[in-house]
Design a protein around this motif. Structure first.
Motif, PDB file in Angstrom:
ATOM      1  N   ASN A   1      -9.394 -13.549   1.619  1.00 53.50           N
ATOM      2  CA  ASN A   1      -9.768 -13.330   3.014  1.00 53.50           C
ATOM      3  C   ASN A   1      -9.180 -12.030   3.577  1.00 53.50           C
ATOM      4  OD1 ASN A   1     -11.399 -14.366   5.130  1.00 53.50           O
ATOM      5  ND2 ASN A   1      -9.565 -15.008   6.245  1.00 53.50           N
ATOM      6  N   LYS A   2      -9.002 -11.041   2.711  1.00 53.95           N
ATOM      7  CA  LYS A   2      -8.472  -9.737   3.111  1.00 53.95           C
ATOM      8  C   LYS A   2      -9.599  -8.718   3.117  1.00 53.95           C
ATOM      9  CE  LYS A   2      -5.205  -6.129   1.677  1.00 53.95           C
ATOM     10  NZ  LYS A   2      -4.200  -5.716   0.658  1.00 53.95           N
ATOM     11  N   TRP A   3      -9.593  -7.830   4.130  1.00 51.33           N
ATOM     12  CA  TRP A   3     -10.589  -6.770   4.181  1.00 51.33           C
ATOM     13  C   TRP A   3     -10.335  -5.764   3.060  1.00 51.33           C
ATOM     14  CZ3 TRP A   3     -14.723  -7.651   6.825  1.00 51.33           C
ATOM     15  CH2 TRP A   3     -14.690  -8.308   8.045  1.00 51.33           C
ATOM     16  N   ILE A   4     -11.363  -5.504   2.265  1.00 50.61           N
ATOM     17  CA  ILE A   4     -11.282  -4.570   1.148  1.00 50.61           C
ATOM     18  C   ILE A   4     -12.338  -3.489   1.329  1.00 50.61           C
ATOM     19  CG2 ILE A   4     -11.499  -4.283  -1.360  1.00 50.61           C
ATOM     20  CD1 ILE A   4      -9.049  -5.854  -0.556  1.00 50.61           C
ATOM     21  N   SER A   5     -11.928  -2.237   1.130  1.00 46.61           N
ATOM     22  CA  SER A   5     -12.862  -1.127   1.252  1.00 46.61           C
ATOM     23  C   SER A   5     -13.851  -1.126   0.095  1.00 46.61           C
ATOM     24  CB  SER A   5     -12.090   0.193   1.267  1.00 46.61           C
ATOM     25  OG  SER A   5     -12.970   1.291   1.154  1.00 46.61           O
ATOM     26  N   CYS A   6     -15.109  -0.908   0.409  1.00 48.44           N
ATOM     27  CA  CYS A   6     -16.139  -0.779  -0.613  1.00 48.44           C
ATOM     28  C   CYS A   6     -16.107   0.602  -1.260  1.00 48.44           C
ATOM     29  CB  CYS A   6     -17.519  -1.027  -0.009  1.00 48.44           C
ATOM     30  SG  CYS A   6     -17.732  -2.671   0.709  1.00 48.44           S
ATOM     31  N   ASN A   7     -15.458   1.554  -0.613  1.00 53.90           N
ATOM     32  CA  ASN A   7     -15.439   2.931  -1.102  1.00 53.90           C
ATOM     33  C   ASN A   7     -14.107   3.337  -1.731  1.00 53.90           C
ATOM     34  OD1 ASN A   7     -18.066   3.380   0.039  1.00 53.90           O
ATOM     35  ND2 ASN A   7     -17.099   3.634   2.039  1.00 53.90           N
ATOM     36  N   PHE A   8     -12.995   2.876  -1.127  1.00 52.33           N
ATOM     37  CA  PHE A   8     -11.663   3.337  -1.555  1.00 52.33           C
ATOM     38  C   PHE A   8     -10.696   2.149  -1.572  1.00 52.33           C
ATOM     39  CE2 PHE A   8     -13.684   6.663   1.091  1.00 52.33           C
ATOM     40  CZ  PHE A   8     -13.878   7.643   0.129  1.00 52.33           C
ATOM     41  N   GLU A   9     -10.842   1.302  -2.567  1.00 51.96           N
ATOM     42  CA  GLU A   9     -10.128   0.021  -2.559  1.00 51.96           C
ATOM     43  C   GLU A   9      -8.614   0.169  -2.529  1.00 51.96           C
ATOM     44  OE1 GLU A   9      -9.925  -4.099  -5.188  1.00 51.96           O
ATOM     45  OE2 GLU A   9     -11.679  -2.785  -5.333  1.00 51.96           O
ATOM     46  N   GLN A  10      -8.062   1.196  -3.185  1.00 49.82           N
ATOM     47  CA  GLN A  10      -6.611   1.349  -3.288  1.00 49.82           C
ATOM     48  C   GLN A  10      -6.026   2.265  -2.213  1.00 49.82           C
ATOM     49  OE1 GLN A  10      -5.039  -0.469  -5.683  1.00 49.82           O
ATOM     50  NE2 GLN A  10      -7.077  -1.239  -6.196  1.00 49.82           N
ATOM     51  N   ASP A  11      -6.813   2.605  -1.220  1.00 49.58           N
ATOM     52  CA  ASP A  11      -6.422   3.705  -0.337  1.00 49.58           C
ATOM     53  C   ASP A  11      -6.021   3.282   1.078  1.00 49.58           C
ATOM     54  OD1 ASP A  11      -7.101   5.148  -2.535  1.00 49.58           O
ATOM     55  OD2 ASP A  11      -8.750   6.249  -1.619  1.00 49.58           O
ATOM     56  N   PHE A  12      -5.649   2.007   1.274  1.00 49.74           N
ATOM     57  CA  PHE A  12      -5.333   1.547   2.633  1.00 49.74           C
ATOM     58  C   PHE A  12      -4.008   0.797   2.692  1.00 49.74           C
ATOM     59  CE2 PHE A  12      -9.841   2.241   2.689  1.00 49.74           C
ATOM     60  CZ  PHE A  12     -10.074   2.798   3.941  1.00 49.74           C
ATOM     61  N   PHE A  13      -3.307   1.024   3.784  1.00 53.65           N
ATOM     62  CA  PHE A  13      -2.069   0.305   4.095  1.00 53.65           C
ATOM     63  C   PHE A  13      -2.147  -0.109   5.555  1.00 53.65           C
ATOM     64  CE2 PHE A  13       2.312   0.089   5.642  1.00 53.65           C
ATOM     65  CZ  PHE A  13       2.924  -0.681   4.673  1.00 53.65           C
ATOM     66  N   THR A  14      -2.086  -1.421   5.818  1.00 57.05           N
ATOM     67  CA  THR A  14      -2.190  -1.943   7.182  1.00 57.05           C
ATOM     68  C   THR A  14      -0.873  -2.601   7.572  1.00 57.05           C
ATOM     69  OG1 THR A  14      -4.576  -2.279   6.973  1.00 57.05           O
ATOM     70  CG2 THR A  14      -3.466  -3.480   8.718  1.00 57.05           C
ATOM     71  N   PHE A  15      -0.454  -2.412   8.811  1.00 57.35           N
ATOM     72  CA  PHE A  15       0.859  -2.891   9.246  1.00 57.35           C
ATOM     73  C   PHE A  15       0.831  -3.307  10.712  1.00 57.35           C
ATOM     74  CE2 PHE A  15       0.499   1.611  10.032  1.00 57.35           C
ATOM     75  CZ  PHE A  15       1.015   1.771  11.304  1.00 57.35           C
ATOM     76  N   ASN A  16       1.812  -4.103  11.091  1.00 63.27           N
ATOM     77  CA  ASN A  16       2.065  -4.438  12.489  1.00 63.27           C
ATOM     78  C   ASN A  16       3.356  -3.782  12.936  1.00 63.27           C
ATOM     79  OD1 ASN A  16       0.679  -7.575  11.846  1.00 63.27           O
ATOM     80  ND2 ASN A  16      -0.051  -6.292  13.526  1.00 63.27           N
TER      81      ASN A  16
END
Length: 222
Positions: A169-184
């Motif tokens: 249930n995590k949002w995954i990029s269709c273009n750049f799967e390894q290229d995101f870091f999300t934080f609070n």
């Protein structure tokens, strides 16, 4: 420097007049009208402060890409800035980088906004969320960060920044799967988009009211 540095500034920590004087010291900034526009003031302050004081770059010159993204001239460093009413954030890397933050809040007509701006598949998955508001802002920051990295701008790139939910249930990029870091951080959620960010060293700093840098720990939102 194959690393990503991110700097966070909380507007309420700073006195406007003192910040303007410090900006003058950094860049000989003379237009006092900027005091009436705190977001513009702190956007100028954070970039000059980071590049002059943290990275020790003396001859700083900026221009603007066609998309509106600011660019540091004659430097291998790329950067991206985002702000809410309370915070400004700036990410810096030798790789192309985009960052976006949003204040998590119960916004009027949020479902209509999602239906208008998100892809049909994203909107369909978002409607199934157990926490619609948080999931909305997470997805928004992911898409915005990708658009800022690409330099396309929202009008051209928002729909191309496609995401889907995985089995966790995590949002995954269709273009750049390894290229995101999300934080609070406090009451904001933010996302950084940069090539292979999941495997790069990341350092976060909060800018204090003496215009210094305090290293902080930031955990990824899974």
């Amino acid at each position: 420097m194959d690393k990503i540095y991110t700097f966070i500034l909380k507007v309420s920590d700073f006195d406007i007049e003192k910040s303007f004087i410090y900006l003058q010291e950094l860049d000989k900034y003379k237009d006092r009208n900027i005091i009436s526009h705190p977001q513009k003031l702190f956007s100028q302050l954070i970039r000059y402060l980071v590049f002059k004081r943290f990275f020790s770059i003396s001859n700083i010159k900026f221009n603007q890409l066609e998309s509106g993204k600011p660019n540091l001239v004659n430097s291998k460093l790329d950067f991206s800035i985002s702000h809410t009413t309370k915070f400004l954030i700036m990410s810096v890397s030798e790789r192309k980088v985009g960052v976006d933050i949003e204040h998590i809040r119960d916004r009027k007509n949020i479902e209509k906004i999602a239906e208008r701006f998100f892809r049909d598949e994203e909107y369909s998955q978002l409607k199934k969320s157990e926490n619609f508001i948080k999931d909305f802002f997470m997805l928004w920051t992911l898409k915005e960060a990708e658009v800022k990295r690409s330099g396309l701008g929202i009008a051209k790139g928002f729909n191309e920044a496609a995401f889907k939910k995985d089995i966790d249930n995590k949002w995954i990029s269709c273009n750049f799967e390894q290229d995101f870091f999300t934080f609070n951080y406090e009451d904001i959620i933010g996302s950084i988009c940069c090539e292979n960010v999941e495997n790069l060293p990341r350092e976060f700093f909060r800018i204090n009211n003496n215009f210094g840098f305090e290293k902080i720990n930031i955990e990824e939102v899974k």
